[in-house]
Scaffold this motif. Structure first.
Motif, PDB file in Angstrom:
ATOM      1  N   ASP A 287       2.181 -28.525  34.065  1.00  0.00           N
ATOM      2  CA  ASP A 287       1.854 -28.940  35.429  1.00  0.00           C
ATOM      3  C   ASP A 287       2.687 -28.190  36.461  1.00  0.00           C
ATOM      4  N   GLU A 288       3.950 -27.934  36.134  1.00  0.00           N
ATOM      5  CA  GLU A 288       4.825 -27.244  37.090  1.00  0.00           C
ATOM      6  C   GLU A 288       4.428 -25.777  37.236  1.00  0.00           C
ATOM      7  N   GLU A 289       3.996 -25.182  36.141  1.00  0.00           N
ATOM      8  CA  GLU A 289       3.580 -23.786  36.224  1.00  0.00           C
ATOM      9  C   GLU A 289       2.221 -23.656  36.891  1.00  0.00           C
ATOM     10  N   ALA A 290       1.458 -24.756  36.939  1.00  0.00           N
ATOM     11  CA  ALA A 290       0.120 -24.718  37.544  1.00  0.00           C
ATOM     12  C   ALA A 290       0.176 -24.484  39.048  1.00  0.00           C
ATOM     13  N   MET A 291       1.332 -24.692  39.647  1.00  0.00           N
ATOM     14  CA  MET A 291       1.452 -24.449  41.091  1.00  0.00           C
ATOM     15  C   MET A 291       1.359 -22.952  41.406  1.00  0.00           C
ATOM     16  N   PHE A 292       1.554 -22.128  40.384  1.00  0.00           N
ATOM     17  CA  PHE A 292       1.388 -20.691  40.546  1.00  0.00           C
ATOM     18  C   PHE A 292      -0.039 -20.319  40.148  1.00  0.00           C
ATOM     19  N   ASP A 293      -0.599 -19.352  40.807  1.00  0.00           N
ATOM     20  CA  ASP A 293      -1.952 -18.893  40.500  1.00  0.00           C
ATOM     21  C   ASP A 293      -1.950 -18.247  39.119  1.00  0.00           C
ATOM     22  N   SER A 294      -2.603 -18.904  38.154  1.00  0.00           N
ATOM     23  CA  SER A 294      -2.556 -18.416  36.774  1.00  0.00           C
ATOM     24  C   SER A 294      -3.162 -17.030  36.629  1.00  0.00           C
TER      25      SER A 294
END
Length: 305
Positions: free
Chosen positions: A61-68
């Motif tokens: 979830d925390e990494e999802a704030m970055f555009d994958s």
């Protein structure tokens, strides 16, 4: 195995103490039948990867704030943010006899502690994920070490031994015991840990020597390293194939004293008895929710057992 000398020590320890079946399981480890011993190089690496996978599930979830689609995991934006938002925490349960029942009692004690922590209402919210380590310590060897880095460990083990004697986890006068502790990654701030843990990890009404305010050891991730490197390193901290005693908490600082064959065989056997399939009995992940803030006292922890 992790090296010829380790392999020979493991073989000698197990075969000379009547544990030949466990040695054969390690020796014959294969793709179709893994031994899952930390004293097997392949399985130790697999254990570290299992711990890492558990931690990475918490990061989704925390990494999802970055555009994958455009995420560059080597970028300073990603690494500065992720390294600054996570901490490495280590907690100490106690020192136990080299005995399955004693160590299982310690694991259950710590699980109950976290169960109560999670049940308390608080306006803090965070997760913590890691795994337990069982390190064999020899207090007589430890206090005779003149390494400056040993002072912290000498004082901490002294505190833990006194506490563990009182708890009935290890006999008075025993110099060799199992240091049960954990390493974890968390998205909590140190203030979060202070508020939620309170003095639950204090020992005899005081913080363990050189630990942070909540009685656990808290440190920042290395800001000069990639976040992925930090996580991989953290996942392997508690996954070791020790055959010698360590006299400090520095990973590479290994003493000259080899464990006795009976001690090494006992430690290997202890892991084999306790860890369960895929090391699931040693891994943990906890979520502390939000609500009205309260703090768990160490006295309340003890009264629940």
């Amino acid at each position: 195995m992790s090296g010829y000398h380790v392999r020979q020590r493991v073989q000698n320890a197990l075969t000379h103490t009547g544990n030949s079946a466990l040695w054969r399981k390690i020796k014959e480890c294969s793709r179709s039948s893994r031994c899952q011993s930390l004293w097997c190089g392949h399985c130790r690496n697999s254990a570290a990867k299992a711990v890492e996978a558990q931690i990475r599930k918490r990061l989704i979830d925390e990494e999802a704030m970055f555009d994958s689609a455009s995420l560059d995991r080597s970028s300073s934006e990603f690494n500065d943010h992720m390294n600054s938002k996570h901490l490495h925490a280590s907690g100490y349960v106690g020192v136990f006899s080299l005995d399955q029942a004693a160590v299982l009692a310690g694991l259950e004690f710590d699980r109950k502690r976290w169960k109560k922590l999670k049940e308390r209402k608080t306006d803090r919210a965070f997760w913590i994920a890691g795994n337990y380590e069982m390190e064999l310590v020899n207090y007589r060897f430890l206090v005779s070490s003149h390494n400056a880095e040993s002072v912290k460990k000498q004082k901490q083990i002294g505190q833990l031994l006194s506490y563990s004697h009182d708890m009935g986890w290890i006999s008075q006068g025993d110099n060799v015991g199992v240091l049960l502790h954990w390493h974890a990654v968390t998205n909590a701030t140190e203030d979060d840990l202070v508020d939620v843990l309170g003095d639950a990890y204090w020992i005899n009404n005081e913080r363990l020597f050189k630990t942070s305010a909540p009685g656990v050891y808290v440190q920042n991730l290395h800001q000069d390293k990639l976040f992925d490197v930090n996580i991989s390193k953290m996942a392997s901290y508690a996954v070791k194939s020790a055959t010698r005693y360590k006299h400090s908490f520095i990973g590479s600082d290994v003493g000259n004293e080899l464990m006795l064959q009976s001690e090494l065989a006992g430690l290997i056997g202890l892991y084999d008895q306790i860890q369960k399939r895929n090391w699931r009995a040693l891994m943990f992940t906890h979520t502390v929710g939000s609500g009205q803030k309260t703090v768990l006292s160490n006295k309340e922890t003890h009264s629940s057992n």
